[in-house]
Design a protein around this motif. Sequence first.
Motif, PDB file in Angstrom:
ATOM      1  N   ARG A 169       0.809  -0.936  -0.008  1.00 43.92           N
ATOM      2  CA  ARG A 169       0.126  -0.015  -0.049  1.00 43.92           C
ATOM      3  C   ARG A 169       0.933   1.300  -0.103  1.00 43.92           C
ATOM      4  O   ARG A 169       0.148   2.291  -0.155  1.00 43.92           O
ATOM      5  CB  ARG A 169      -1.180  -0.006   1.190  1.00 43.92           C
ATOM      6  CG  ARG A 169      -2.072  -1.058   1.122  1.00 43.92           C
ATOM      7  CD  ARG A 169      -2.742  -1.192   2.401  1.00 43.92           C
ATOM      8  NE  ARG A 169      -3.424  -0.137   2.740  1.00 43.92           N
ATOM      9  CZ  ARG A 169      -4.189   0.113   3.989  1.00 43.92           C
ATOM     10  NH1 ARG A 169      -4.086  -1.340   4.672  1.00 43.92           N
ATOM     11  NH2 ARG A 169      -4.683   1.077   4.249  1.00 43.92           N
ATOM     12  N   PHE A 170       2.303   1.061   0.428  1.00 45.87           N
ATOM     13  CA  PHE A 170       3.007   2.244   0.440  1.00 45.87           C
ATOM     14  C   PHE A 170       3.656   2.820  -1.001  1.00 45.87           C
ATOM     15  O   PHE A 170       3.663   1.713  -1.917  1.00 45.87           O
ATOM     16  CB  PHE A 170       3.992   2.159   1.329  1.00 45.87           C
ATOM     17  CG  PHE A 170       3.789   2.192   2.995  1.00 45.87           C
ATOM     18  CD1 PHE A 170       3.413   3.200   3.473  1.00 45.87           C
ATOM     19  CD2 PHE A 170       3.582   1.087   3.650  1.00 45.87           C
ATOM     20  CE1 PHE A 170       2.840   3.495   4.802  1.00 45.87           C
ATOM     21  CE2 PHE A 170       3.328   1.073   4.901  1.00 45.87           C
ATOM     22  CZ  PHE A 170       2.823   2.257   5.540  1.00 45.87           C
ATOM     23  N   VAL A 171       3.858   3.789  -1.137  1.00 42.50           N
ATOM     24  CA  VAL A 171       4.535   4.228  -2.641  1.00 42.50           C
ATOM     25  C   VAL A 171       5.724   3.184  -2.742  1.00 42.50           C
ATOM     26  O   VAL A 171       5.887   2.718  -3.881  1.00 42.50           O
ATOM     27  CB  VAL A 171       4.984   5.687  -2.423  1.00 42.50           C
ATOM     28  CG1 VAL A 171       6.072   6.087  -3.528  1.00 42.50           C
ATOM     29  CG2 VAL A 171       3.755   6.606  -2.539  1.00 42.50           C
ATOM     30  N   SER A 172       6.496   2.887  -1.660  1.00 42.27           N
ATOM     31  CA  SER A 172       7.625   2.077  -1.413  1.00 42.27           C
ATOM     32  C   SER A 172       8.145   1.740  -0.406  1.00 42.27           C
ATOM     33  O   SER A 172       7.718   2.672   0.530  1.00 42.27           O
ATOM     34  CB  SER A 172       8.832   2.523  -2.330  1.00 42.27           C
ATOM     35  OG  SER A 172       9.518   3.457  -1.617  1.00 42.27           O
ATOM     36  N   PRO A 173       8.504   0.567   0.071  1.00 43.37           N
ATOM     37  CA  PRO A 173       9.004   0.327   1.542  1.00 43.37           C
ATOM     38  C   PRO A 173      10.078   1.343   1.999  1.00 43.37           C
ATOM     39  O   PRO A 173      10.054   1.602   3.054  1.00 43.37           O
ATOM     40  CB  PRO A 173       9.626  -1.163   1.316  1.00 43.37           C
ATOM     41  CG  PRO A 173       8.731  -1.794   0.208  1.00 43.37           C
ATOM     42  CD  PRO A 173       8.602  -0.506  -0.835  1.00 43.37           C
ATOM     43  N   TRP A 174      10.858   1.657   1.163  1.00 40.51           N
ATOM     44  CA  TRP A 174      12.161   2.599   1.593  1.00 40.51           C
ATOM     45  C   TRP A 174      11.450   3.796   1.841  1.00 40.51           C
ATOM     46  O   TRP A 174      11.761   4.642   2.847  1.00 40.51           O
ATOM     47  CB  TRP A 174      12.921   2.997   0.287  1.00 40.51           C
ATOM     48  CG  TRP A 174      14.044   3.815   0.755  1.00 40.51           C
ATOM     49  CD1 TRP A 174      15.348   3.643   1.380  1.00 40.51           C
ATOM     50  CD2 TRP A 174      14.228   5.093   0.236  1.00 40.51           C
ATOM     51  NE1 TRP A 174      15.803   4.721   1.572  1.00 40.51           N
ATOM     52  CE2 TRP A 174      15.285   5.593   0.981  1.00 40.51           C
ATOM     53  CE3 TRP A 174      13.356   5.947  -0.499  1.00 40.51           C
ATOM     54  CZ2 TRP A 174      15.750   6.982   0.841  1.00 40.51           C
ATOM     55  CZ3 TRP A 174      13.694   7.436  -0.581  1.00 40.51           C
ATOM     56  CH2 TRP A 174      14.719   7.821   0.095  1.00 40.51           C
ATOM     57  N   THR A 175      10.466   4.486   1.086  1.00 35.23           N
ATOM     58  CA  THR A 175       9.943   5.530   1.518  1.00 35.23           C
ATOM     59  C   THR A 175       8.915   5.545   2.977  1.00 35.23           C
ATOM     60  O   THR A 175       9.140   6.545   3.549  1.00 35.23           O
ATOM     61  CB  THR A 175       8.563   6.146   0.359  1.00 35.23           C
ATOM     62  OG1 THR A 175       9.461   6.137  -0.835  1.00 35.23           O
ATOM     63  CG2 THR A 175       8.008   7.358   0.794  1.00 35.23           C
ATOM     64  N   ASN A 177      21.784   5.623  -0.965  1.00 36.44           N
ATOM     65  CA  ASN A 177      22.693   6.140   0.000  1.00 36.44           C
ATOM     66  C   ASN A 177      22.183   6.555   1.303  1.00 36.44           C
ATOM     67  O   ASN A 177      22.655   7.224   2.066  1.00 36.44           O
ATOM     68  CB  ASN A 177      23.177   7.366  -0.662  1.00 36.44           C
ATOM     69  CG  ASN A 177      22.055   8.431  -0.856  1.00 36.44           C
ATOM     70  OD1 ASN A 177      20.903   8.623  -0.212  1.00 36.44           O
ATOM     71  ND2 ASN A 177      22.329   9.883  -1.448  1.00 36.44           N
ATOM     72  N   TRP A 178      20.912   6.125   1.770  1.00 35.73           N
ATOM     73  CA  TRP A 178      20.137   6.285   2.924  1.00 35.73           C
ATOM     74  C   TRP A 178      19.399   4.964   3.598  1.00 35.73           C
ATOM     75  O   TRP A 178      18.765   4.352   2.702  1.00 35.73           O
ATOM     76  CB  TRP A 178      19.161   7.716   2.984  1.00 35.73           C
ATOM     77  CG  TRP A 178      18.925   7.808   4.243  1.00 35.73           C
ATOM     78  CD1 TRP A 178      17.447   7.616   4.675  1.00 35.73           C
ATOM     79  CD2 TRP A 178      19.521   8.659   5.319  1.00 35.73           C
ATOM     80  NE1 TRP A 178      17.538   8.066   6.006  1.00 35.73           N
ATOM     81  CE2 TRP A 178      18.511   9.012   6.338  1.00 35.73           C
ATOM     82  CE3 TRP A 178      20.739   9.267   5.363  1.00 35.73           C
ATOM     83  CZ2 TRP A 178      19.054   9.639   7.597  1.00 35.73           C
ATOM     84  CZ3 TRP A 178      20.898   9.794   6.498  1.00 35.73           C
ATOM     85  CH2 TRP A 178      20.110   9.983   7.557  1.00 35.73           C
ATOM     86  N   PRO A 179      19.627   4.655   4.643  1.00 31.77           N
ATOM     87  CA  PRO A 179      20.537   5.095   5.660  1.00 31.77           C
ATOM     88  C   PRO A 179      21.837   4.972   5.486  1.00 31.77           C
ATOM     89  O   PRO A 179      22.220   3.833   4.905  1.00 31.77           O
ATOM     90  CB  PRO A 179      20.118   4.717   7.025  1.00 31.77           C
ATOM     91  CG  PRO A 179      19.391   3.467   6.713  1.00 31.77           C
ATOM     92  CD  PRO A 179      19.106   3.704   5.261  1.00 31.77           C
TER      93      PRO A 179
END
Length: 273
Positions: free
Chosen positions: A32-38, A240-242
């Motif tokens: 459901r999220f735009v992306s897991p990283w976001t 590059n994050w985290p």
Amino acid sequence: MTLDWLRIERRDAPLVISIPHAGTELAGYEPRFVSPWTARRDADWHIPALYDFADSFGATIVRTAMSRSIIDVNRNPDGVSLYPGQATTELCPTTTFDGEPLYREGAAPNEAEIAERRALYYAPYHEALTSEIARLRQTHARVALYDAHSIRSVIPRLFDGELPVFNLGTNAGRSCSSALRDRLAATLAASGQSCAIDGRFKGGWITRDFGRPETGVEAVQLELACRAYMIEPAQPWPDNWPTAIDDIAAAPTRATLRELLNVLIDWTSRRNP
């Protein structure tokens, strides 16, 4: 009932450390999220590792493995903003700190789902803090609650310019004794790094709700700029994050954090019979 996402390390000093935003679990909501990283980008990265010395102080630690994107356990449970008139994120956030949407179109939680998350994840966290404080109050007249956080140093939507390294929040002096606030502020000033007392971050719901110095519970929040212990890219991206903890940057920061916990232990111990 054991909750695998709720981590409690019980010890006996009059100090509880709350770590509400270091979790990255998404509880099956990933699609459901735009992306897991976001959904994970705004976590308080590496905070448990940064405070890995806390066991030597005898501190009890309460933390959640659940991402703040599922529910933010440091917000008013009624959804009322802690910072009226300023940009912030909700109890169940729908945007990132930068204002980008967290959810795909039409996938954000409705009121019924927010209530369900509050029962599943929010209430147990606060019950754990209540229980641990009550346990320690059986043997200590005073207990300190230290709410540990970190945040990227530059987020224009939330604050102007570069955030000070150390940001102590005491709900404008209401969540802890004034003399304790002064001692903590002096410790931060002595660090030689930039600091603010009750500036942009005055303390979230945990600090405000539990901090009752008149009843023996001293509560403070420490919001730490990420550059104090890691190398921050100009713009965070999935590649590059985290970044990892930078030991050189983290060493003086850890020294100051140790001093803060020392002050809290000393303050409560001196005022316990």
